[in-house]
Motif scaffolding. Structure first.
Motif, mmCIF file in Angstrom:
data_model
loop_
_atom_site.group_PDB
_atom_site.id
_atom_site.type_symbol
_atom_site.label_atom_id
_atom_site.label_comp_id
_atom_site.label_asym_id
_atom_site.label_seq_id
_atom_site.Cartn_x
_atom_site.Cartn_y
_atom_site.Cartn_z
ATOM 1 N N MET A 169 0.833 -1.186 0.000
ATOM 2 C CA MET A 169 0.000 0.000 0.000
ATOM 3 C C MET A 169 0.875 1.245 0.000
ATOM 4 S SD MET A 169 -3.148 -0.914 2.530
ATOM 5 C CE MET A 169 -3.747 0.706 2.329
ATOM 6 N N SER A 170 0.438 2.238 -0.696
ATOM 7 C CA SER A 170 1.195 3.482 -0.745
ATOM 8 C C SER A 170 0.417 4.590 -0.035
ATOM 9 C CB SER A 170 1.459 3.876 -2.193
ATOM 10 O OG SER A 170 0.230 4.138 -2.832
ATOM 11 N N ILE A 171 1.105 5.640 0.277
ATOM 12 C CA ILE A 171 0.483 6.789 0.928
ATOM 13 C C ILE A 171 -0.157 7.650 -0.160
ATOM 14 C CG2 ILE A 171 0.897 8.812 2.354
ATOM 15 C CD1 ILE A 171 3.360 7.346 3.452
ATOM 16 N N PRO A 172 -1.428 7.990 -0.022
ATOM 17 C CA PRO A 172 -2.070 8.804 -1.066
ATOM 18 C C PRO A 172 -1.542 10.231 -1.065
ATOM 19 C CG PRO A 172 -3.575 8.451 0.753
ATOM 20 C CD PRO A 172 -2.353 7.619 1.035
ATOM 21 N N ASN A 173 -1.581 10.865 -2.204
ATOM 22 C CA ASN A 173 -1.197 12.272 -2.400
ATOM 23 C C ASN A 173 0.291 12.544 -2.196
ATOM 24 O OD1 ASN A 173 -3.910 12.854 -2.868
ATOM 25 N ND2 ASN A 173 -4.273 13.184 -0.696
ATOM 26 N N VAL A 174 1.123 11.538 -2.265
ATOM 27 C CA VAL A 174 2.562 11.755 -2.136
ATOM 28 C C VAL A 174 3.106 12.159 -3.497
ATOM 29 C CG1 VAL A 174 4.781 10.658 -1.710
ATOM 30 C CG2 VAL A 174 2.852 10.153 -0.245
ATOM 31 N N LYS A 175 3.880 13.206 -3.507
ATOM 32 C CA LYS A 175 4.509 13.655 -4.752
ATOM 33 C C LYS A 175 6.009 13.600 -4.574
ATOM 34 C CE LYS A 175 0.822 16.485 -6.469
ATOM 35 N NZ LYS A 175 0.426 17.761 -7.033
ATOM 36 N N ARG A 176 6.695 13.304 -5.654
ATOM 37 C CA ARG A 176 8.147 13.214 -5.638
ATOM 38 C C ARG A 176 8.719 14.495 -6.232
ATOM 39 N NH1 ARG A 176 11.802 8.437 -6.207
ATOM 40 N NH2 ARG A 176 9.882 7.335 -5.763
ATOM 41 N N TYR A 177 9.665 15.083 -5.505
ATOM 42 C CA TYR A 177 10.328 16.306 -5.951
ATOM 43 C C TYR A 177 11.825 16.054 -6.019
ATOM 44 C CZ TYR A 177 5.906 18.378 -4.493
ATOM 45 O OH TYR A 177 4.579 18.671 -4.352
#
Length: 69
Positions: free
Chosen positions: A1-9
């Protein structure tokens, strides 16, 4: 499962020689550029450089162990 709304910068070091990726969940009304510039200043670039050097270190002369009778 992944964390929702995570963005990579991707952030760059202050001297511009290295890059690192940063994953974050930011609120709606935040200035992304200000957050990334502050994160780049606080990031431990020396430890990151050492970790990258340790990850790709090549071991020379490693021998396969032999069973002794």
């Amino acid at each position: 499962m992944s964390i929702p709304n995570v963005k990579r910068y991707r952030i760059t070091s202050p001297d511009g020689t290295m890059t690192a990726s940063l994953m974050a969940v930011l609120p709606k009304d935040v200035d992304v550029n200000a957050y990334l510039s502050d994160a780049a200043k606080r990031f431990d670039w020396k430890a990151h450089q050492e970790a990258m050097a340790r990850q790709f270190k090549v071991r020379v002369g490693q021998q396969k162990q032999q069973k002794k009778k």
